[in-house]
Write a protein that holds these residues in place. Structure first.
Motif, mmCIF file in Angstrom:
data_model
loop_
_atom_site.group_PDB
_atom_site.id
_atom_site.type_symbol
_atom_site.label_atom_id
_atom_site.label_comp_id
_atom_site.label_asym_id
_atom_site.label_seq_id
_atom_site.Cartn_x
_atom_site.Cartn_y
_atom_site.Cartn_z
ATOM 1 N N LEU A 1 -25.557 -9.364 11.173
ATOM 2 C CA LEU A 1 -25.492 -10.284 10.041
ATOM 3 C C LEU A 1 -26.131 -9.693 8.780
ATOM 4 O O LEU A 1 -25.692 -9.973 7.663
ATOM 5 N N LEU A 2 -27.156 -8.887 8.942
ATOM 6 C CA LEU A 2 -27.855 -8.303 7.797
ATOM 7 C C LEU A 2 -27.333 -6.917 7.427
ATOM 8 O O LEU A 2 -27.828 -6.324 6.473
ATOM 9 N N GLY A 3 -26.352 -6.434 8.154
ATOM 10 C CA GLY A 3 -25.839 -5.095 7.851
ATOM 11 C C GLY A 3 -26.856 -4.012 8.151
ATOM 12 O O GLY A 3 -26.976 -3.032 7.392
ATOM 13 N N LEU A 4 -27.574 -4.175 9.248
ATOM 14 C CA LEU A 4 -28.616 -3.214 9.578
ATOM 15 C C LEU A 4 -28.037 -1.830 9.837
ATOM 16 O O LEU A 4 -28.638 -0.814 9.502
ATOM 17 N N ARG A 5 -26.856 -1.792 10.439
ATOM 18 C CA ARG A 5 -26.210 -0.507 10.723
ATOM 19 C C ARG A 5 -24.960 -0.404 9.848
ATOM 20 O O ARG A 5 -24.119 -1.304 9.858
ATOM 21 N N ASP A 6 -24.874 0.675 9.119
ATOM 22 C CA ASP A 6 -23.732 0.858 8.221
ATOM 23 C C ASP A 6 -23.547 2.343 7.967
ATOM 24 O O ASP A 6 -24.451 3.156 8.235
ATOM 25 N N SER A 7 -22.378 2.681 7.446
ATOM 26 C CA SER A 7 -22.091 4.045 7.022
ATOM 27 C C SER A 7 -21.993 4.048 5.497
ATOM 28 O O SER A 7 -21.350 3.173 4.912
ATOM 29 N N VAL A 8 -22.633 5.034 4.863
ATOM 30 C CA VAL A 8 -22.680 5.100 3.403
ATOM 31 C C VAL A 8 -22.174 6.468 2.951
ATOM 32 O O VAL A 8 -22.680 7.502 3.402
ATOM 33 N N LEU A 9 -21.164 6.448 2.084
ATOM 34 C CA LEU A 9 -20.665 7.683 1.481
ATOM 35 C C LEU A 9 -21.412 7.927 0.172
ATOM 36 O O LEU A 9 -21.521 7.017 -0.661
ATOM 37 N N ASP A 10 -21.907 9.125 -0.013
ATOM 38 C CA ASP A 10 -22.566 9.500 -1.272
ATOM 39 C C ASP A 10 -21.599 10.380 -2.053
ATOM 40 O O ASP A 10 -21.316 11.514 -1.664
ATOM 41 N N ILE A 11 -21.064 9.839 -3.151
ATOM 42 C CA ILE A 11 -20.021 10.512 -3.919
ATOM 43 C C ILE A 11 -20.601 11.006 -5.237
ATOM 44 O O ILE A 11 -21.202 10.238 -5.994
ATOM 45 N N ALA A 12 -20.450 12.311 -5.499
ATOM 46 C CA ALA A 12 -20.836 12.887 -6.788
ATOM 47 C C ALA A 12 -19.657 12.696 -7.743
ATOM 48 O O ALA A 12 -18.643 13.384 -7.631
ATOM 49 N N VAL A 13 -19.794 11.770 -8.659
ATOM 50 C CA VAL A 13 -18.689 11.408 -9.552
ATOM 51 C C VAL A 13 -18.665 12.350 -10.751
ATOM 52 O O VAL A 13 -19.637 12.446 -11.493
ATOM 53 N N THR A 14 -17.562 13.043 -10.926
ATOM 54 C CA THR A 14 -17.398 13.956 -12.051
ATOM 55 C C THR A 14 -17.126 13.167 -13.332
ATOM 56 O O THR A 14 -16.717 12.002 -13.278
ATOM 57 N N PRO A 15 -17.347 13.791 -14.504
ATOM 58 C CA PRO A 15 -17.213 13.043 -15.763
ATOM 59 C C PRO A 15 -15.839 12.429 -15.995
ATOM 60 O O PRO A 15 -15.728 11.434 -16.716
ATOM 61 N N ASP A 16 -14.776 12.994 -15.406
ATOM 62 C CA ASP A 16 -13.438 12.455 -15.639
ATOM 63 C C ASP A 16 -13.063 11.357 -14.657
ATOM 64 O O ASP A 16 -11.951 10.837 -14.717
ATOM 65 N N ARG A 17 -13.951 10.995 -13.754
ATOM 66 C CA ARG A 17 -13.634 9.989 -12.737
ATOM 67 C C ARG A 17 -14.609 8.821 -12.820
ATOM 68 O O ARG A 17 -15.174 8.390 -11.819
ATOM 69 N N GLY A 18 -14.803 8.289 -14.022
ATOM 70 C CA GLY A 18 -15.752 7.197 -14.184
ATOM 71 C C GLY A 18 -15.399 5.970 -13.378
ATOM 72 O O GLY A 18 -16.283 5.205 -12.971
ATOM 73 N N TYR A 19 -14.122 5.757 -13.109
ATOM 74 C CA TYR A 19 -13.710 4.580 -12.329
ATOM 75 C C TYR A 19 -14.278 4.609 -10.917
ATOM 76 O O TYR A 19 -14.383 3.570 -10.262
ATOM 77 N N ALA A 20 -14.640 5.809 -10.421
ATOM 78 C CA ALA A 20 -15.186 5.924 -9.066
ATOM 79 C C ALA A 20 -16.650 5.521 -8.999
ATOM 80 O O ALA A 20 -17.244 5.562 -7.921
#
Length: 831
Positions: A159-178
């Motif tokens: 219920l609290l989301g204790l276990r989750d998977s997290v993607l760490d994305i390095a957003v380049t200057p041309d992909r601000g929408y990400a």
């Protein structure tokens, strides 16, 4: 941008079996830089459940307050009986819902929970805080769940989301929408070819007006401005656990419900928001540029002097926000704020970027604005925020809406059918091009052999046909472009100059030198340290308009400063015996050249006039070879003593480097900074001694050694390699004779001022073609030959190709050599 996969699944119908690592691979194939995949809570195991506190007994007689609690955990403990737990926290009461770790659970950091006796009672579990579970930063104590959150015994971890998977994305200057869940979800939907649910697709009021009064001074700085307000907000309302957990997984600290809502919507939709305490506002709001002398104290308690390029949000009191970067302290949301005004705007990217750098103030808002946010999502974002404030904080949403729309519709981009295929070298059907462009949100209309493409508002980076081609290519898959190695045209290879430069590098490396590559930048201090005169040509330099280092704003005119500083760095790190060389360009301004080079257009090639103007402004760029030596040239050891590097080694190195090009250097004594006046040699091309020297070699001046902090007696050389290349001669095979060699030794007495090289040149000329080699093997000065005189002893090797030389022939050759030396240098044969 940190992206929890559980949150992402709300907007994109990912396959149930899709893993976070598989998702990361698909996003990478689309061009997003997923740096890591973090499995949060993977080390947490065992029963962690919701419990209701039934009774609390205060235990006395201890140094700190201790409570013994009975907690209803449903059937999670296997008996259905209340669980007895000892706890020291005091921020919960009887009847509260809490999170309980039962015996057998393992918390973050390997902390195992078991039943044990403590404070005279059996504690069968632990009532947990958010920090103990790793849910979010919290120093308030135990997690108290809202009433109705779940029944006792329910799995709190899920219920609290204790276990989750997290993607760490390095957003380049041309992909601000990400930099939003919305943007990443759209990419994930394209990667899997599944349905995407746009979180910005909200019911918004069809009519606007009646909102808080506001104006925008210039549409160039703000094209859309939205204000929505709420009243009756409960400032004590807590941020719900699910929101705090999501913010924490995204790397954002929970502050208060009002602030958390603005951050949550920013992460969800990519639109930065700002919330004001309406009671602190004074009159209408105006969006404008700063005026000279204005100041603003921002939320970080820093009073900032504003620049006329900064975009401000102001009211009658003056600046209240540094737009798109940080809010002002005077209108900050507090723990008593009940009436809140939410701002959503579209500010000019370049202004925000310059403001952020100027004030050295990078925020989550400025990161998004300077990369470009959706220019049409402001009303939806503000509506989403006030809706959450009403839902979670008991507020009432005001009907009035301020919506200033100064935006201009985007012009369609005309692209030829098949352009993508020409860019990628792969044939894409026109239907594929259209489908992929529509998939990223473009409106596409086909007009015969061209496509009229209007990019969506959330993709400001799509501005020309090549941008559209990239969208088609990446969504079709970069991996589907065949790898075809380019075929080099026959007959091409290294040029003559390139071969010579590689050969001289190998020659110097074989002599024990290490090649270095230094930055071509120097400062006036470097030239002063070389003891250069004021009129020395090397002081006439090219000054950079935007240097990397203010202490080195000049382009080098000599290789020596960089080599000497590199030598000092190596000696300082324990390498006492150092030999370094560098081959690189130096820069001399052309006489009469313009002060600044013209700036060329980037949308076309330069014209002939522009090329001529550019070339006229460029400095001369001859290629030099430089080297420095310090310490021992031959090291000492069990085999005997070593030999220190001297000025003679520098001269010999220069001669060997030139010999690679088949060029012989003539050595003459000289005085030339930065070398020692008595141990400096000027180097000339053989046969062209009247021309300027091609270089210098010898021991550095003691003042130069002191200025740079060099080891004593450091030697150096620098030669103009361009002139040596121009004088290069093709290599010829050595003459090999099968007949024996004849040797003759001669000792000649000359004035001390006569260079030995001059005597050697006279002997060579007099000996003629039968002289194979000549070597100076002894120099003597003393009373036997008189004051101001010196004796030079040479060994002459003579050989003929077709016969054995007779004694008479060798004597005649020796006499002719001595006679030539006597005529040219005044040499006298020593008795």
């Amino acid at each position: 941008m940190r992206v929890p996969v559980s949150w992402l699944r709300e907007y994109v119908a990912l396959p149930a079996e899709a893993t976070a690592r598989e998702l990361a691979e698909k996003l990478i194939s689309l061009g997003l830089e997923v740096e890591t995949v973090e499995e949060v809570g993977a080390d947490v195991t065992g029963p962690i459940v919701v419990g209701r506190v039934l009774t609390i007994e205060e235990l006395t007689g201890f140094k700190k307050p201790i409570r013994f609690c009975t907690v209803d955990v449903g059937d999670a403990n296997g008996t259905g009986e209340p669980q007895g737990i000892v706890c020291g926290a005091r921020n919960f009461a009887e009847g509260d819902l809490v999170v309980v770790s039962l015996p057998g659970a393992v918390l973050p950091g390997g902390f195992a929970i078991s039943a044990r006796k403590t404070y005279g009672r059996i504690s069968a579990g632990m009532i947990c805080s958010a920090s103990e579970l790793g849910l979010w930063e919290d120093h308030e104590g135990i997690i108290v769940l809202p009433e109705g959150f779940a029944e006792p015994g329910a799995d709190a971890g899920e219920l609290l989301g204790l276990r989750d998977s997290v993607l760490d994305i390095a957003v380049t200057p041309d992909r601000g929408y990400a930099l939003s869940m919305r943007g990443v979800a759209r990419e994930a939907a394209a990667a899997y070819g599944v349905e995407f649910t746009d979180p910005a697709d909200l019911p918004v009021p069809e009519t606007t007006g009646g909102g808080y009064p506001a104006t925008v001074a210039d549409p160039a700085i703000c094209s859309r401005y939205v204000l929505r307000g709420v009243t009756g907000f409960d400032p004590a309302a807590p941020t719900p656990p699910w929101m705090r957990r999501r913010l924490h997984l995204c790397g954002v600290r929970s502050i208060s419900l009002a602030v958390d809502v603005t951050n949550y919507v920013m992460l969800e939709l990519g639109q930065p928001l700002h919330a004001w305490d309406r009671a602190t506002l004074r009159g209408p709001i105006e969006v404008r540029l700063a005026r000279q002398g204005e100041k603003l104290e921002t939320l970080d308690h820093v009073v900032r002097a504003l620049d006329p390029d900064d975009i401000l949000i102001t009211d009658e009191s003056g600046p209240i926000n540094l737009a798109g970067v940080m809010g002002g302290l005077s209108t900050e949301i507090s723990d008593t704020s009940t009436d809140i005004l939410v701002e959503a705007a579209h500010f000019a990217e370049t202004h925000i970027a310059r403001t952020s750098r100027r004030h050295q103030l990078s925020s989550e808002s400025s990161r998004r604005f300077e990369r470009g946010v959706d220019s049409a999502v402001q009303l939806a974002a503000a509506t989403r925020a006030v809706g959450l404030l009403a839902e979670l904080g008991g507020a009432t949403v005001e009907d009035g809406i301020t919506h200033i729309d100064l935006s201009v519709p985007r012009e369609p981009i005309t692209v030829a059918v098949g352009h993508t295929g020409r860019v990628a070298g792969v044939d894409y059907p026109v239907e594929t091009e259209i489908a992929r462009l529509r998939q990223v949100g473009c409106e596409v209309v086909r007009n015969g052999d061209t496509l009229s493409v209007t990019p969506p508002s959330w993709r400001p980076d799509l501005t020309d046909p090549n941008d559209l081609a990239e969208e088609v290519i990446r969504n079709e898959g970069y991996e589907n472009i065949p790898a075809i190695p380019p075929r080099a045209p026959a007959g091409r290879g290294l040029t003559h100059g390139q071969r010579l430069r590689r050969a001289v590098g190998r020659t110097l490396a074989a002599r024990g030198f290490h090649e270095v590559l230094n930055y071509p930048f120097v400062g006036e201090r470097d030239l002063d340290a070389l003891q250069l005169e004021a009129d020395d040509r090397r002081r006439t330099t090219v000054r950079l308009a935007n240097p990397l280092n203010d202490d080195e704003p000049l382009l080098r005119t000599t290789l020596l400063p960089g080599l000497l500083k590199t030598l000092v760095r190596n000696v300082g790190r324990g390498f006492g015996d150092v030999a370094l060389f560098e081959m690189g360009l130096v820069y001399h301004p052309r006489p009469g050249a313009p002060a600044k080079a013209p700036i060329l257009a980037v949308d076309r090639g330069p014209t002939a006039e522009e090329r001529a103007a550019l070339e006229a402004a460029l400095p001369e760029q001859p290629r030099h070879v430089g080297a420095v030596l310090a310490g021992q040239r031959l090291r000492s050891g069990w085999w005997g003593g070593g030999q220190d590097a001297t000025w003679a080694d520098a001269i010999q190195t220069a001669r060997e480097a030139a010999s690679v090009a088949g060029v012989e250097l003539v050595v003459r004594a000289a005085q030339h900074a930065p070398w020692h006046p008595g141990r400096c040699a000027a180097l000339y091309l053989a046969g062209a001694e009247d021309e300027a020297a091609v270089g210098y070699a010898g021991e550095l001046h003691p003042r130069v050694v002191k200025a740079y902090g060099l080891p004593p007696r450091t030697a150096a050389l620098e030669i103009d390699w361009g002139r040596i290349e121009a004088a290069a001669r093709p290599a010829t095979a050595p003459r090999v004779s099968t007949y024996p060699v004849a040797t003759q030794d001669v000792a000649l007495v000359v004035d001390e001022s006569v260079p030995a090289a001059e005597v050697e040149a006279a002997l060579r000329e007099g000996a003629g073609e039968l002289l194979e080699s000549i070597r100076l093997f002894d120099v003597y000065t003393g009373a036997q030959i008189g004051e101001g005189r010196k004796s030079l002893a040479y060994a002459l090797r003579l050989r003929a190709d077709d016969r054995t030389l007779t004694a008479e022939e060798t004597n005649r050759i020796r006499d002719a050599a001595v006679a030539a030396a006597a005529e040219r240098t005044g040499a006298v044969l020593r008795g």
